[in-house]
Design a protein around this motif. Structure first.
Motif, short mmCIF file in Angstrom:
data_model
loop_
_atom_site.label_atom_id
_atom_site.label_comp_id
_atom_site.label_asym_id
_atom_site.label_seq_id
_atom_site.Cartn_x
_atom_site.Cartn_y
_atom_site.Cartn_z
N SER A 170 29.92 43.97 41.52
CA SER A 170 30.94 43.02 41.10
C SER A 170 31.54 43.46 39.78
O SER A 170 30.83 43.91 38.88
CB SER A 170 30.33 41.61 40.95
N GLN A 172 34.41 41.67 37.13
CA GLN A 172 35.27 40.52 36.87
C GLN A 172 35.82 40.57 35.44
O GLN A 172 35.11 40.98 34.52
CB GLN A 172 34.52 39.20 37.07
N ASP A 176 37.85 38.41 39.82
CA ASP A 176 37.64 39.76 40.34
C ASP A 176 38.83 40.65 40.02
O ASP A 176 39.99 40.23 40.15
CB ASP A 176 37.43 39.73 41.85
#
Length: 728
Positions: A342, A344, A349
């Motif tokens: 991930s 962000q 995102d």
């Protein structure tokens, strides 16, 4: 019926004198690892007295069981009863039962070898012996070599049906592993690449590497054996005719294909080593242009190593100031074994990509930074840290276990590549959660503190640092705090080594060396004001230093090394010798490209050790245990046949020539050079005059192009010529 045939075949094997001769030869073959076959070159006790015997036993055992297999498979043909045997029992069934019988004998041989060598290894290794190392070392380094030899020869014989051709193929296969493939950790099926085992810390990483290689070859040879099994001659048919008949049972070729696919998958998907560019001169990651009007004002990292699986997971946050008014691309270096789960920016995102190209044990992560002036970027990552392919034959450094952990730069968290620092640099707060038995040691000036005790028995540590990366050590350490010459030394060494360190007087040695060397030569440039961490690392092949910390290789403090008379008359004096390398070796570097050169860090280190001992124990003691010993070694050196007639040295085989050259180089560096420095001391006016000269050399302005201390610089500082220091 098949069970009865198996026990009948196994019983016949165990009644054979040849079988017991092979078993006996395999049992004694580890002696070669104590005498001449020493692929594990590090001088740790486990390397010398566990890894080398097990590796020697594996290489010899794999070959011996291969020869036994060939003898047994060709037995019915030699006796000309193969037609009768094939009429009574299916050739496929008999081949399978012979394989199982030979494998059973190999298991029995391994068990007997481990039982016989247990007290031997325990006695040789001493205080650092551990069954947790003993069992996997014999199973992986020796045990799995035996079935590989059996499978290889069985496959060759079943394909060719000829003993002579099978012998040639097996000899070539084994020879490749021992020579051409010896430096490729995935190819050396007979002799795994094991350069060192640690005495003080875990060896799980190197065991995993050896297990992966063995598993890959077991699948491959099992697949090839299954394919060759289908080619066993039946009903007077040739190879292709027999194969066509055998594949009527679909599961047989499917099993062979499945085993081969598993092997290829294991080969391609190996998680141990990266695919970095082998050209060490290419440094494209370090040539990236900096992003305009984008700076990093701080970062924080939370790291969660899984010491059972050897994996790492983490979350890293970066605070950026983007004054460009547009999107920017930030580049990070990540360990090739990690995946990015991930990314962000301010909780949203953002696009990212990880390059397939790898360099210096890093892959490039590129992230799009939004146009906002203040952006917080969060990256979640994790995986099994891979080691650099350039060090594939020296695996083990990236250990993540309950006894030891080392995370360097991109292994700790994604490392910024192309973003400039803010006004305060790259301030960072790092948290790491580890078992309660482990002590966290940041490599540098920072100190880690316990901030939380967790319900699962782990402890969360935190420390502050500054920079784009960082190095973190953790392990089951003993910490000694030593005051010496106004400096506080934080001395960390493995708990397993505590008895040896105490017997060697490690604390007193540290104090004496720091007092002497700081007073005579000056403070180390990498100490942080009045504090210096001395950290014993897992065996790594050397040490290094940074602001506030210096690394000590555990191989320098093994019981074997501490008894090296060339470095000191007693273990405490060898300890002094190794610590003096902080000044002559790390504080001042020497060009080590020519190992035959007498001028090296060892000469000044041995001389300094002599001076410290002379100050501690008096002139008479130092003369007896140092100067006289040097002189005797040099006298013997000058009488050596190959020194007087070097042309004959070139006629010897390479291995013998290297052994003699190394022995002669040792005398030149550890005995001849200290004598020359001692002679220089007398010529310049005594010890105090030599101290002033060495102080000047130690604190000289370094040439960044060639920062090494040369012999000519030493001679010039003394006002002497090389001829004046020749020993009559």
């Amino acid at each position: 019926m098949k069970k009865l045939l198996f026990f009948s075949e196994l019983g016949r094997l165990l009644k054979s004198r040849l079988t017991w001769l092979v078993m006996l030869l395999v049992l004694v073959s580890p002696v070669a690892g104590l005498v001449w076959y020493k692929p594990a070159s590090a001088e740790t006790m486990l390397s010398m007295y566990l890894a080398n015997p097990a590796l020697a036993g594996g290489a010899a055992g794999g070959i011996l069981f291969g020869l036994l297999t060939l003898y047994e498979l060709d037995r019915t043909g030699r006796s000309r009863v193969d037609v009768l045997v094939d009429a009574a029992v299916s050739p496929l069934t008999m081949a399978f039962l012979r394989l199982l019988s030979l494998l059973a004998v190999s298991v029995l041989t391994l068990a007997l070898t481990m039982l016989v060598w247990l007290p031997i290894c325990r006695g040789l290794i001493g205080a650092v012996f551990d069954m947790g190392d003993y069992v996997p070392a014999w199973l992986l380094f020796m045990g799995l070599a035996l079935p590989l030899g059996i499978l290889a020869v069985s496959s060759a014989w079943q394909f060719t049906g000829r003993a002579d051709l099978s012998l040639v193929l097996f000899a070539a296969f084994a020879g490749l592993s021992l020579t051409v493939w010896a430096d490729n950790w995935q190819l050396c099926w007979l002799n795994p690449c094991v350069w060192a085992l640690s005495d003080d810390f875990s060896n799980v990483r190197i065991f995993r590497s050896a297990a992966w290689m063995r598993l890959t070859w077991l699948w491959l040879l099992a697949g090839i054996w299954t394919l060759s099994w289908l080619c066993i001659r039946q009903y007077r048919k040739g190879l292709l005719g027999s194969l066509a008949r055998s594949v009527r049972h679909v599961w047989r070729p499917v099993l062979a294909l499945l085993l081969l696919v598993c092997s290829c998958t294991a080969w391609v998907a190996q998680p141990m080593v990266d695919h970095s560019n082998p050209d060490q001169t290419v440094m494209s990651f370090y040539e990236l242009p900096y992003a305009e009007d984008l700076v990093c004002t701080g970062r924080s990292v939370q790291v969660y190593p899984d010491t059972a699986s050897g994996t790492v997971s983490g979350k890293a946050s970066y605070r950026f100031r983007n004054t460009s008014g547009r999107e920017q691309t930030a580049a990070f270096g990540v360990n090739p074994g990690y995946t990015i789960s991930s990314v962000q920016a301010d909780g949203v995102d953002v696009p990212f990509s990880v390059s397939g190209y790898q360099e210096y044990n890093e892959a490039m992560l590129e992230v799009t930074i939004p146009a906002g002036e203040q952006v917080e970027l969060t990256i979640e990552y994790g995986g099994f840290p891979r080691e650099s392919r350039s060090m594939a034959t020296m695996q083990g450094g990236d250990e993540v276990s309950e006894e030891y952990l080392c995370l360097e730069n991109a292994e700790l968290a994604p490392r910024l590549m192309n973003v400039l620092p803010g006004e305060n640099g790259y301030p960072a707060s790092v948290e790491i959660t580890l078992p309660a038995s482990m002590t966290v040691i940041p490599f540098g000036a920072g100190e880690a503190e316990r901030v939380k005790e967790n319900e699962d028995g782990t402890i969360t540590w935190r420390y502050e640092t500054n920079g784009t990366g960082g190095i973190l050590y953790a392990g089951d350490y003993v910490r000694e705090e030593i005051e010496a010459d106004g400096i506080t030394i934080e001395f960390y060494y493995g708990r397993k080594h505590q008895a040896i360190m105490e017997a060697a007087g490690a604390v007193d040695a540290v104090r004496e060396v720091v007092d002497y060397c700081t007073g005579h030569y000056g403070a180390l440039s990498f100490s942080d004001g009045n504090t210096l961490k001395l950290i014993q690392s897992r065996v790594s092949g050397g040490g290094y230093a940074a602001n506030g910390a210096s690394l000590l290789d555990e191989a320098d403090f093994t019981a074997q090394n501490l008894s090296d008379a060339g470095k000191g008359a007693a273990s405490g004096e060898v300890m002094i010798h190794e610590l003096v390398h902080q000044w002559w070796g790390l504080g001042n570097m020497f060009d080590s490209s020519d190992e035959t050169d007498g001028w090296s860090a060892e000469g000044l280190t041995v001389y300094t050790t002599y001076r410290i001992v002379r100050e501690l124990y008096g002139e008479e003691y130092a003369l007896e245990h140092y100067v006289n010993q040097w002189q005797k070694a040099v006298d013997d050196y000058n009488l050596n046949f190959y020194v007087r007639c070097p042309e004959y040295l070139e006629m010897l085989p390479e291995g013998k020539r290297l052994e003699i050259t190394n022995s002669l180089s040792y005398v030149r560096q550890y005995c001849e050079m200290p004598l020359k420095i001692l002679k220089a001391e007398q010529l310049v006016g005594g010890g105090e005059a030599m101290d002033r000269i060495l102080n000047g050399l130690f604190n000289r302005e370094l040439d960044p192009v060639y920062p090494y201390l040369t012999y000519q610089e030493f001679l010039d500082a003394c006002g002497l010529t090389e001829e004046e220091l020749n020993l009559a």
